[in-house]
Design a protein around this motif. Structure first.
Motif, PDB file in Angstrom:
ATOM      1  N   VAL A 118       0.862  -1.183   0.000  1.00 41.01           N
ATOM      2  CA  VAL A 118       0.000   0.000   0.000  1.00 41.01           C
ATOM      3  C   VAL A 118       0.900   1.235   0.000  1.00 41.01           C
ATOM      4  O   VAL A 118       1.850   1.300   0.774  1.00 41.01           O
ATOM      5  CB  VAL A 118      -0.884  -0.035   1.285  1.00 41.01           C
ATOM      6  CG1 VAL A 118      -1.630   1.269   1.487  1.00 41.01           C
ATOM      7  CG2 VAL A 118      -1.859  -1.214   1.238  1.00 41.01           C
ATOM      8  N   PHE A 119       0.589   2.191  -0.876  1.00 38.77           N
ATOM      9  CA  PHE A 119       1.440   3.387  -0.936  1.00 38.77           C
ATOM     10  C   PHE A 119       0.829   4.565  -0.178  1.00 38.77           C
ATOM     11  O   PHE A 119      -0.376   4.841  -0.283  1.00 38.77           O
ATOM     12  CB  PHE A 119       1.700   3.816  -2.395  1.00 38.77           C
ATOM     13  CG  PHE A 119       2.654   4.975  -2.445  1.00 38.77           C
ATOM     14  CD1 PHE A 119       4.023   4.775  -2.351  1.00 38.77           C
ATOM     15  CD2 PHE A 119       2.175   6.282  -2.516  1.00 38.77           C
ATOM     16  CE1 PHE A 119       4.907   5.849  -2.335  1.00 38.77           C
ATOM     17  CE2 PHE A 119       3.060   7.368  -2.508  1.00 38.77           C
ATOM     18  CZ  PHE A 119       4.427   7.143  -2.413  1.00 38.77           C
ATOM     19  N   ALA A 120       1.679   5.284   0.540  1.00 39.96           N
ATOM     20  CA  ALA A 120       1.239   6.473   1.297  1.00 39.96           C
ATOM     21  C   ALA A 120       2.139   7.655   0.988  1.00 39.96           C
ATOM     22  O   ALA A 120       3.327   7.495   0.721  1.00 39.96           O
ATOM     23  CB  ALA A 120       1.309   6.181   2.787  1.00 39.96           C
ATOM     24  N   GLY A 121       1.552   8.857   1.041  1.00 39.24           N
ATOM     25  CA  GLY A 121       2.371  10.068   0.900  1.00 39.24           C
ATOM     26  C   GLY A 121       2.041  10.830  -0.352  1.00 39.24           C
ATOM     27  O   GLY A 121       2.503  10.482  -1.444  1.00 39.24           O
ATOM     28  N   LYS A 135      -4.991   5.543  -9.051  1.00 43.30           N
ATOM     29  CA  LYS A 135      -4.790   4.719 -10.257  1.00 43.30           C
ATOM     30  C   LYS A 135      -3.297   4.555 -10.541  1.00 43.30           C
ATOM     31  O   LYS A 135      -2.830   3.496 -10.923  1.00 43.30           O
ATOM     32  CB  LYS A 135      -5.449   5.391 -11.466  1.00 43.30           C
ATOM     33  CG  LYS A 135      -6.943   5.216 -11.505  1.00 43.30           C
ATOM     34  CD  LYS A 135      -7.435   5.738 -12.854  1.00 43.30           C
ATOM     35  CE  LYS A 135      -8.862   6.185 -12.796  1.00 43.30           C
ATOM     36  NZ  LYS A 135      -9.234   7.047 -13.924  1.00 43.30           N
ATOM     37  N   HIS A 136      -2.556   5.666 -10.343  1.00 49.99           N
ATOM     38  CA  HIS A 136      -1.121   5.638 -10.607  1.00 49.99           C
ATOM     39  C   HIS A 136      -0.431   4.570  -9.745  1.00 49.99           C
ATOM     40  O   HIS A 136       0.333   3.744 -10.256  1.00 49.99           O
ATOM     41  CB  HIS A 136      -0.515   7.022 -10.344  1.00 49.99           C
ATOM     42  CG  HIS A 136       0.973   7.043 -10.447  1.00 49.99           C
ATOM     43  ND1 HIS A 136       1.621   6.915 -11.657  1.00 49.99           N
ATOM     44  CD2 HIS A 136       1.925   7.126  -9.497  1.00 49.99           C
ATOM     45  CE1 HIS A 136       2.929   6.923 -11.438  1.00 49.99           C
ATOM     46  NE2 HIS A 136       3.138   7.055 -10.137  1.00 49.99           N
ATOM     47  N   TYR A 137      -0.714   4.586  -8.433  1.00 50.66           N
ATOM     48  CA  TYR A 137      -0.010   3.633  -7.558  1.00 50.66           C
ATOM     49  C   TYR A 137      -0.491   2.199  -7.793  1.00 50.66           C
ATOM     50  O   TYR A 137       0.295   1.260  -7.668  1.00 50.66           O
ATOM     51  CB  TYR A 137      -0.095   4.077  -6.093  1.00 50.66           C
ATOM     52  CG  TYR A 137       0.781   5.297  -5.908  1.00 50.66           C
ATOM     53  CD1 TYR A 137       2.169   5.167  -5.947  1.00 50.66           C
ATOM     54  CD2 TYR A 137       0.232   6.570  -5.801  1.00 50.66           C
ATOM     55  CE1 TYR A 137       2.989   6.282  -5.861  1.00 50.66           C
ATOM     56  CE2 TYR A 137       1.042   7.691  -5.707  1.00 50.66           C
ATOM     57  CZ  TYR A 137       2.415   7.542  -5.740  1.00 50.66           C
ATOM     58  OH  TYR A 137       3.241   8.628  -5.667  1.00 50.66           O
ATOM     59  N   VAL A 158      -3.874   2.318  -1.293  1.00 46.59           N
ATOM     60  CA  VAL A 158      -3.163   3.527  -0.857  1.00 46.59           C
ATOM     61  C   VAL A 158      -3.539   3.840   0.586  1.00 46.59           C
ATOM     62  O   VAL A 158      -4.597   3.426   1.069  1.00 46.59           O
ATOM     63  CB  VAL A 158      -3.505   4.760  -1.743  1.00 46.59           C
ATOM     64  CG1 VAL A 158      -2.989   4.581  -3.153  1.00 46.59           C
ATOM     65  CG2 VAL A 158      -4.999   5.049  -1.734  1.00 46.59           C
ATOM     66  N   GLN A 159      -2.644   4.572   1.234  1.00 49.65           N
ATOM     67  CA  GLN A 159      -2.962   5.111   2.557  1.00 49.65           C
ATOM     68  C   GLN A 159      -3.004   6.627   2.422  1.00 49.65           C
ATOM     69  O   GLN A 159      -2.090   7.230   1.860  1.00 49.65           O
ATOM     70  CB  GLN A 159      -1.906   4.685   3.588  1.00 49.65           C
ATOM     71  CG  GLN A 159      -2.095   5.374   4.936  1.00 49.65           C
ATOM     72  CD  GLN A 159      -1.258   4.769   6.043  1.00 49.65           C
ATOM     73  OE1 GLN A 159      -1.519   3.663   6.493  1.00 49.65           O
ATOM     74  NE2 GLN A 159      -0.242   5.493   6.492  1.00 49.65           N
ATOM     75  N   MET A 160      -4.077   7.224   2.898  1.00 46.34           N
ATOM     76  CA  MET A 160      -4.237   8.681   2.787  1.00 46.34           C
ATOM     77  C   MET A 160      -4.531   9.275   4.165  1.00 46.34           C
ATOM     78  O   MET A 160      -5.324   8.705   4.916  1.00 46.34           O
ATOM     79  CB  MET A 160      -5.416   9.014   1.863  1.00 46.34           C
ATOM     80  CG  MET A 160      -5.224   8.531   0.440  1.00 46.34           C
ATOM     81  SD  MET A 160      -6.724   8.728  -0.554  1.00 46.34           S
ATOM     82  CE  MET A 160      -6.911  10.507  -0.560  1.00 46.34           C
TER      83      MET A 160
END
Ligand SMILES: Cc1cc2nc3c(=O)[nH]c(=O)nc-3n(C[C@H](O)[C@H](O)[C@H](O)COP(=O)(O)O)c2cc1C
Length: 352
Positions: free
Chosen positions: A209-212, A221-223, A231-233
């Protein structure tokens, strides 16, 4: 467009969005419960989680351990059957006690960063709680997952990659922040490759999971296109009615311009991203003496005498209506928050 759900072991989040833990007092039961109710994963920050308890100043640890259960139960009530977990910083004083408490009260997930959570698998062992380290580099991923495989014969249930555009403490050196932002996509791919090696070794699925700096549907969509499963928001959720911070904190986000977001040096030994105010300009040249130590950090990180300011005091001021004397943590996108809306609206907008 609908995104695939985020699956972590037997847990399934209908939408692949984790609300990042925000301490002190920014992500508590209202925000976490609301995100989980809408199908995401809600995360309570354990950093001085008991700050609203009556005995917090007298017996901080007792109040924090009590609040872990209280906040979790309240969040679960809002969430219906949604997934609720905790963010625990490795740098936190009595880290192990805090993790054990989160496990004991039935946390669905634990996310742990601000240092490498070396003994996390041991602390969570035998429970249903799923756990993830927060990692900022392929080097960190390699070291940690190799050590976990060797020492505990297991790997992470999921992995959070936190890039340099995040809010709060950053896992990069001060001088690396800018260059890291340009290289993050290739770093994400490298980390996914490393994680996949261990997933294969232990024959499990380990979502990354991507954050930042994730703010829009296009960002998500990009990640996902890079191979992440979600993602983490955090920053975007500050602009909600449900965010647990008081209105004067949220107003600082609403009024912030791009040039008002800056990097500060934290006593934790990491840089942090925050909104410019009197406090951030004072700490550039002066040391702010500690009024009261609440034992928030490990002694090896905070030597009390030499630190530029007390991190707990600065973050407590942020939620105690002293926003000029406070450290107002914020992600690089905080200037884009220009209305207070609802969690449902944001998640609807991101996924519809
Ligand atoms: C106000 C605020 C407080 C935060 N506090 C914590 C924290 O206590 N522990 C942690 O691991 N991350 C913390 N973070 C980082 C978030 O959990 C998240 O990973 C990151 O901010 C994601 O980037 P975004 O804010 O651009 O969405 C904080 C972020 C913000 C904005």
């Amino acid at each position: 467009m609908t995104f695939n759900p985020l699956k972590i072991g037997e847990l399934t989040a209908k939408i692949p969005i984790i609300q990042g833990g925000m301490g002190i007092g920014v992500s508590l039961h209202r925000l976490a419960g609301s995100v989980a109710r809408e199908g995401g994963i809600g995360i309570l920050s354990t950093a001085q989680i008991g700050y609203q308890c009556d005995d917090f100043e007298k017996n901080t640890m007792k109040a924090n351990l009590f609040a872990i259960k209280e906040q979790f139960e309240k969040a679960k009530k809002i969430a219906k059957n949604g997934i609720i977990g905790f963010n625990v910083m490795v740098a936190q004083f009595e880290y192990e006690k805090i993790i054990r408490r989160c496990v004991e009260i039935g946390a669905d997930v634990i996310i742990s960063g601000a240092g490498l959570p070396i003994n996390l698998p041991e602390l969570v062992k035998g429970s249903k709680t799923k756990f993830a380290p927060i990692i900022s580099s392929s080097k960190g991923a390699k070291v940690l997952l190799k050590m976990w495989a060797k020492r505990y014969q297991r790997t992470a249930d999921f992995v959070i990659i936190e890039g340099p555009l995040a809010g709060g403490h950053l896992g990069f050196k001060y001088e690396e922040i800018e260059s890291a932002a340009n290289q993050m996509d290739s770093e994400v791919k490298k980390i996914i490759e490393i994680v996949n090696q261990y997933a294969k070794m232990f024959q499990i699925n380990v979502p990354v999971v991507f954050a930042g700096g994730v703010y829009t549907k296009e960002d998500i969509k990009h990640y996902l296109s890079l191979g992440c499963s979600g993602v983490q928001m955090a920053t975007r959720f500050v602009g909600t009615i449900e965010c647990d911070a008081p209105n004067d904190f949220k107003e600082r986000y609403l009024n912030a311009k791009k040039e008002d977001i800056e990097i500060i040096k934290s006593p934790v030994g990491m840089p942090g991203r925050a909104i410019k105010n009197t406090f951030t300009s004072v700490i550039k040249t002066k040391t702010i003496p500690i009024k009261k130590c609440r034992n928030c950090l490990l002694l090896k990180l905070c030597n009390r005498k030499d630190i530029p300011f007390c991190i707990s005091e600065a973050l407590l001021n942020a939620v105690n209506h002293k926003t000029e004397e406070a450290l107002l943590f914020a992600g690089s996108n905080a200037y884009r928050v220009n209305e207070i809306t609802t969690v449902k609206d944001i998640l609807g907008n991101l996924t519809s």
